[in-house]
Design a protein around this motif. Structure first.
Motif, PDB file in Angstrom:
ATOM      1  N   MET A   1      37.472  57.527  75.473  1.00  0.00           N
ATOM      2  CA  MET A   1      38.129  57.798  73.771  1.00  0.00           C
ATOM      3  C   MET A   1      39.301  57.203  74.841  1.00  0.00           C
ATOM      4  SD  MET A   1      39.595  61.397  71.686  1.00  0.00           S
ATOM      5  CE  MET A   1      38.694  62.116  71.977  1.00  0.00           C
ATOM      6  N   SER A   2      40.387  55.648  72.976  1.00  0.00           N
ATOM      7  CA  SER A   2      40.865  55.273  73.141  1.00  0.00           C
ATOM      8  C   SER A   2      42.742  55.990  72.846  1.00  0.00           C
ATOM      9  CB  SER A   2      40.791  54.446  72.402  1.00  0.00           C
ATOM     10  OG  SER A   2      40.987  54.192  70.819  1.00  0.00           O
ATOM     11  N   HIS A   3      43.367  55.717  72.868  1.00  0.00           N
ATOM     12  CA  HIS A   3      44.584  56.277  72.901  1.00  0.00           C
ATOM     13  C   HIS A   3      44.748  56.686  71.955  1.00  0.00           C
ATOM     14  CE1 HIS A   3      48.845  58.044  74.001  1.00  0.00           C
ATOM     15  NE2 HIS A   3      49.601  56.807  73.640  1.00  0.00           N
ATOM     16  N   THR A   4      44.615  55.791  71.438  1.00  0.00           N
ATOM     17  CA  THR A   4      45.104  56.048  69.677  1.00  0.00           C
ATOM     18  C   THR A   4      43.872  57.315  69.317  1.00  0.00           C
ATOM     19  OG1 THR A   4      45.814  53.885  69.288  1.00  0.00           O
ATOM     20  CG2 THR A   4      45.221  55.135  66.974  1.00  0.00           C
ATOM     21  N   GLN A   5      42.882  57.191  69.599  1.00  0.00           N
ATOM     22  CA  GLN A   5      41.486  57.660  68.880  1.00  0.00           C
ATOM     23  C   GLN A   5      42.061  59.154  69.250  1.00  0.00           C
ATOM     24  OE1 GLN A   5      39.034  56.928  66.678  1.00  0.00           O
ATOM     25  NE2 GLN A   5      39.159  59.164  67.230  1.00  0.00           N
ATOM     26  N   LYS A   6      42.955  58.634  70.669  1.00  0.00           N
ATOM     27  CA  LYS A   6      43.228  60.637  71.154  1.00  0.00           C
ATOM     28  C   LYS A   6      43.963  61.343  70.273  1.00  0.00           C
ATOM     29  CE  LYS A   6      44.372  62.803  75.082  1.00  0.00           C
ATOM     30  NZ  LYS A   6      44.640  63.138  77.240  1.00  0.00           N
ATOM     31  N   GLN A   7      44.947  60.531  70.120  1.00  0.00           N
ATOM     32  CA  GLN A   7      46.644  60.922  69.636  1.00  0.00           C
ATOM     33  C   GLN A   7      45.808  61.488  67.530  1.00  0.00           C
ATOM     34  OE1 GLN A   7      48.193  57.063  69.609  1.00  0.00           O
ATOM     35  NE2 GLN A   7      50.619  58.046  70.775  1.00  0.00           N
ATOM     36  N   LEU A   8      45.123  60.496  67.182  1.00  0.00           N
ATOM     37  CA  LEU A   8      44.389  60.813  66.088  1.00  0.00           C
ATOM     38  C   LEU A   8      43.540  62.532  65.801  1.00  0.00           C
ATOM     39  CD1 LEU A   8      42.723  58.069  65.293  1.00  0.00           C
ATOM     40  CD2 LEU A   8      45.159  58.693  63.886  1.00  0.00           C
ATOM     41  N   THR A   9      42.697  62.429  67.000  1.00  0.00           N
ATOM     42  CA  THR A   9      42.300  63.811  67.319  1.00  0.00           C
ATOM     43  C   THR A   9      43.124  64.716  67.888  1.00  0.00           C
ATOM     44  OG1 THR A   9      40.443  61.986  68.323  1.00  0.00           O
ATOM     45  CG2 THR A   9      40.346  64.925  68.604  1.00  0.00           C
ATOM     46  N   GLN A  10      44.912  64.737  67.905  1.00  0.00           N
ATOM     47  CA  GLN A  10      45.501  65.407  68.074  1.00  0.00           C
ATOM     48  C   GLN A  10      45.875  65.984  66.818  1.00  0.00           C
ATOM     49  OE1 GLN A  10      47.820  63.860  71.202  1.00  0.00           O
ATOM     50  NE2 GLN A  10      46.469  65.518  72.910  1.00  0.00           N
ATOM     51  N   LEU A  11      46.320  64.727  66.335  1.00  0.00           N
ATOM     52  CA  LEU A  11      47.253  64.835  64.404  1.00  0.00           C
ATOM     53  C   LEU A  11      45.747  65.786  64.294  1.00  0.00           C
ATOM     54  CD1 LEU A  11      48.765  63.827  62.917  1.00  0.00           C
ATOM     55  CD2 LEU A  11      47.977  62.480  61.717  1.00  0.00           C
ATOM     56  N   ALA A  12      44.853  65.469  63.860  1.00  0.00           N
ATOM     57  CA  ALA A  12      43.537  65.830  62.873  1.00  0.00           C
ATOM     58  C   ALA A  12      43.631  67.455  63.103  1.00  0.00           C
ATOM     59  CB  ALA A  12      42.585  64.975  63.260  1.00  0.00           C
ATOM     60  N   GLU A  13      42.993  68.104  64.726  1.00  0.00           N
ATOM     61  CA  GLU A  13      43.859  69.307  64.849  1.00  0.00           C
ATOM     62  C   GLU A  13      44.823  69.922  64.577  1.00  0.00           C
ATOM     63  OE1 GLU A  13      43.422  68.983  69.235  1.00  0.00           O
ATOM     64  OE2 GLU A  13      41.297  68.558  69.245  1.00  0.00           O
TER      65      GLU A  13
END
Length: 230
Positions: A1-13
């Motif tokens: 998972m890319s850094h940005t994708q990880k951030q998006l996942t955390q934001l979604a949560e």
């Protein structure tokens, strides 16, 4: 998972964890909302738009100050990422969509709902923009409205045109954002923060007695940092 994708996942949560009774935004709607804030012909500061993210009627109550700070950090970090992309000499923007769990198709409707909600914060400014002689703007704003009508099920277009726009929308939307961003830059108006030097908003650590960043006007300890309602 890319850094940005990880951030998006955390934001979604973080957004999903908001109290459901708030009817706050989820990730795709928030991404469209941020884009609309940043390319608005007039500046809109976080103190005004953050309450819309949380849910306009009810002040969010987090489990504690750590959760409140983490959620605010995630929200502002995404705002900053989008702002940095649009502030480049060659602007970039990649919309965040949901996927249809059955077909796997990109679902753009929630994104356009978020963008339109941002437009509602400055309807007069957008209305004035509709009269622009700029060809890109003359195309982009009516197209935003056309897509929103489709998303809301109120389009006057025939079925074939709706089907065509539905298929085009995921690729078309980023171009619309870039077009509007370029136009705002060219106007020399009071543009959104994405178009200002040193644009991204830095959020300093919020103290218990500081004004709450959600825009309620209350102290943080009496608002987002107050803990859950029992």
């Amino acid at each position: 998972m890319s850094h940005t994708q990880k951030q998006l996942t955390q934001l979604a949560e973080r957004l999903i964890a908001l109290p459901p009774e708030n009817d706050g935004m989820l990730l795709s709607e928030f991404d469209g909302f941020v884009a609309g804030i940043l390319v608005c012909p007039e500046m809109i500061l976080p103190g005004e738009w953050l309450p819309v993210v949380w849910g306009e009627e009810i002040v969010p109550h987090f489990a504690g100050m750590d959760q409140a700070s983490a959620t605010l950090d995630a929200v502002m970090a995404h705002y900053n990422r989008v702002a940095r992309g649009l502030a480049k000499s060659q602007p970039t923007y990649e919309a965040v969509y949901d996927n249809d769990p059955l077909s796997g198709d990109l679902m753009w409707e929630l994104w356009i709902t978020g963008f339109e909600r941002a437009m509602q914060l400055r309807p007069d400014a957008w209305e004035a923009s509709v009269d622009s002689r700029d060809e890109e703007v003359a195309f982009s704003i009516p197209m935003i409205f056309a897509l929103h009508d489709i998303a809301e099920g109120g389009s006057d277009l025939d079925e074939a045109a709706i089907t065509e726009l539905d298929a085009m929308a995921p690729d078309l939307i980023p171009d619309l954002v870039i077009n509007l961003n370029a136009w705002v830059k060219a106007q020399g108006r009071a543009p959104g923060p994405a178009n200002l030097p040193g644009a991204p908003v830095a959020r300093a650590k919020v103290g218990r007695n500081d004004p709450c960043p959600c825009g309620s006007g209350r102290k943080f300890k009496k608002c987002c940092g107050s803990g859950p309602i029992h």
